[in-house]
Scaffold this motif. Structure first.
Motif, mmCIF file in Angstrom:
data_model
loop_
_atom_site.group_PDB
_atom_site.id
_atom_site.type_symbol
_atom_site.label_atom_id
_atom_site.label_comp_id
_atom_site.label_asym_id
_atom_site.label_seq_id
_atom_site.Cartn_x
_atom_site.Cartn_y
_atom_site.Cartn_z
ATOM 1 N N HIS A 1 0.289 -4.896 -1.338
ATOM 2 C CA HIS A 1 -1.096 -4.737 -0.859
ATOM 3 C C HIS A 1 -1.922 -5.958 -1.242
ATOM 4 O O HIS A 1 -2.017 -6.288 -2.429
ATOM 5 N N CYS B 1 -8.071 -3.000 0.081
ATOM 6 C CA CYS B 1 -6.852 -3.610 0.590
ATOM 7 C C CYS B 1 -7.200 -4.303 1.900
ATOM 8 O O CYS B 1 -7.941 -3.762 2.722
ATOM 9 N N HIS C 1 -5.025 0.065 6.214
ATOM 10 C CA HIS C 1 -5.222 0.745 4.922
ATOM 11 C C HIS C 1 -6.709 0.833 4.604
ATOM 12 O O HIS C 1 -7.217 1.880 4.219
HETATM 13 CU CU LIG Z 1 -2.826 -1.725 1.409
#
Ligand SMILES: [Cu+2]
Length: 591
Positions: free
Chosen positions: A480, A565, A570
């Protein structure tokens, strides 16, 4: 999977476009940028696509500003429907041939998302990397509807760097950016100029890299309609066509000289690991990295041996030496990172063979450089670069407020797992259930999750001028890229962890897991900080089985900001949280 798909578009046909430059000084620091529908051809052999872009272009104009010279932008939302993007979730992960649907164009049996089709052009602009007062930072909920505008003031009291501006609307950033709302913003300053680096064309070339997909017509021909496609197993959109400055797999003619490439990964989710190849062999030694997210490194660095990794929103300032090459030489930039990216290595020597359908990387090509005749220009640039920052001192770190954040994957019924974050607060030993424990060198700290969703209560109130250490604990299988708005940070450590999550242990505000700071025997990653990460960063990759610690110090501006993120799928689904920077003088009065 060794199979390769034939690309439906010929690579290296179109010349690399250079985004229009919008030099703030030439407009007395006062700019008007309109968000508009536009028509754009992503490839010679594609029909024209409808896009939403700044000034109706993909990418938007490159705004160039001078440090210390404030820039005012009137952002005018003149977007018009219909929404230029088709959005779908295909019914299966792979098609009848076993090819993952994200590797191919077309809806793959999905239906166009009606809610997305009904979007009417809400927008808010964030200057990524900007040291920007909170009111102008582009809070995700402070939207402009079509017909509305806002005047944002950017102090530009910050070092030279490649920034970018892009849309940041709550819940639909992934669609607005994919539709075209992104552009570069370069800050220049005198210390950087004194190094004699290339500035402007032809030797300074921005490369804004994205992946895009397109719909097909009934005959299976590409229509040019932009397509954001996900599937039941993968919530991120990874598209098969790599687009640089708005063209699929372009080519750039270069003179035998040193070029300065300002590279940014502006993709929704895809991480790139870039390898330059000539005659089948990697030539990473041709490349020197001089800068990262917030500008110059202290010293020039070589490429990591596997290639240059850039996750979404990360930037690299590169010098590439073509000066020894004869006219007709060709160098191709390949991407060897499979998707979703998990940090796994891939040897640069095999870059041409990096196609991997299971890894959602059907076409590893990025772009090509073709050397054209010219008098060879060889120059030497200083190895010592930035002198204006150092690592935080041991005392500053000892006094720093420490915060912990877990990156977690929550299982949902009937939907792909949701990747999100939990802010953690240490608790007393007597509190025993539903805790996350972190054991480091025999000492165990126990945490309770205190925030899970964007709208949960704010728990981070950093004090201006004081260092904080944020510990990012990755309990998921993906890398991430975590981005913090406002000031840059430095990476303090990247360390391997092993962890156990209790069955059903990731709930909303109850998280039951045990983390130990030691290597999992099955873990193959090296968890090192690359030399090119030892600068001022605003986005850091947190790999699986890893804890990353960053030191951040917010300086001038009080207010409400976000960290998240930078995988937009996300971020849009709650992997984003607020923080409020506070002047020290107010702290005694805070309840
Ligand atoms: Cu992420």
């Amino acid at each position: 999977m060794a199979r390769r798909l034939l690309p439906q578009l010929a690579p290296f046909i179109d010349g690399l476009p250079l985004p229009q430059r919008l030099i703030a000084e030439e407009h007395h620091g006062s700019l008007v940028v309109r968000m508009r529908m536009g028509e754009h051809r992503f490839h010679r052999d594609l029909p024209v696509s409808t896009i939403w872009g700044y000034e109706g272009m993909v990418p938007g104009p490159t705004i160039e500003a001078e440090r210390g010279h404030p820039v005012t932008v009137e952002w005018r939302n003149e977007l018009e429907g219909p929404f230029p993007l088709e959005v779908t979730t295909a019914p299966t992960h792979a098609d009848a041939r076993g090819v993952p649907v994200q590797c191919v164009p077309g809806l793959s049996g999905g239906t166009a998302d009606r809610n997305a089709a009904a979007l009417t052009g809400q927008a808010v602009v964030h200057l990524h990397g900007g040291l920007t007062p909170a009111v102008y930072d582009g809070w995700a909920e402070n939207l402009l509807a079509s017909g509305q505008s806002a005047v944002f003031h950017y102090p530009m009291d910050q070092r030279a760097a490649l920034l970018w501006y892009h849309d940041h609307v709550m819940g639909i950033t992934r669609f607005d950016v994919y539709a075209g709302l992104a552009g570069l913003w370069i800050v220049r300053d005198q210390p950087e100029r004194e190094l004699g680096l290339p500035e402007g064309p032809p030797f300074e070339v921005p490369l804004l890299i994205q992946d895009r997909n397109f719909d097909l017509d009934a005959q299976g021909r590409l229509t040019g309609v932009l397509l954001h496609k996900t599937d039941p197993e993968v919530m991120e959109a990874f598209a098969p066509f790599t687009v640089v400055n708005g063209k699929v797999w372009p080519a750039l003619d270069v003179q035998p000289a040193i070029y300065r490439l300002r590279v940014i990964n502006a993709s929704n989710a895809r991480t790139y690991r870039l390898v330059l190849v000539r005659n089948g062999d990697p030539e990473l030694d041709r490349i020197t990295q001089i800068g990262t997210d917030h500008g110059l490194l202290r010293a020039a660095t070589r490429m990591p041996s596997d290639g240059l990794v850039l996750a979404s929103a990360e930037r690299a300032d590169l010098l590439v030496d073509f000066s020894d090459l004869a006219p007709g030489s060709e160098l191709t930039l390949f991407n060897t990172a499979k998707a979703p990216f998990d940090g796994s290595p891939f040897a640069a020597a095999r870059a041409e063979m990096a196609a991997d359908l299971a890894g959602l990387l059907p076409h590893p090509e990025v772009m090509r450089f073709r050397v054209v005749p010219g008098s060879a220009q060889r120059r030497v640039f200083p190895a010592a670069l930035a002198t204006d920052y150092g690592a935080p001192s041991p005392q500053e770190l000892a006094d720093a407020k420490r915060r912990a954040i877990a990156l977690v994957e929550r299982e949902l019924e009937g939907e792909p797992n949701m990747l999100t974050m939990r802010e953690l607060a240490p608790v007393e030993d007597s509190d025993s259930t539903g805790l996350l424990t972190v054991t480091d060198d025999g000492i165990t700290t126990r945490y309770r999750a205190v925030a899970a969703h964007f709208e949960d209560v704010t728990t981070f109130f950093p004090v201006l001028g004081e260092y904080e250490v944020w510990q990012l604990i990755n309990l998921t299988g993906d890398t991430h890229p975590i981005h913090v708005h406002l000031d840059p940070f430095q990476i303090l450590s990247r360390r391997p962890i092993r962890y156990e999550i209790a069955k059903g242990g990731i709930e909303d505000l109850v998280i039951t897991a045990a983390v130990t700071l030691e290597r999992d025997p099955a873990d193959q990653l090296d968890h090192a900080i690359d030399d090119n990460e030892r600068g001022l960063k605003d986005t850091v990759r947190v790999n699986p089985n890893e804890v990353v610690e960053i030191a951040v110090r917010f300086t001038n501006y009080s207010g409400r900001y976000m960290y998240h993120c930078h995988i937009l799928e996300h971020e849009d689904r709650d992997m984003m949280r607020p923080f409020v920077t506070m002047p020290r003088e107010l702290m005694p009065f805070m309840a």
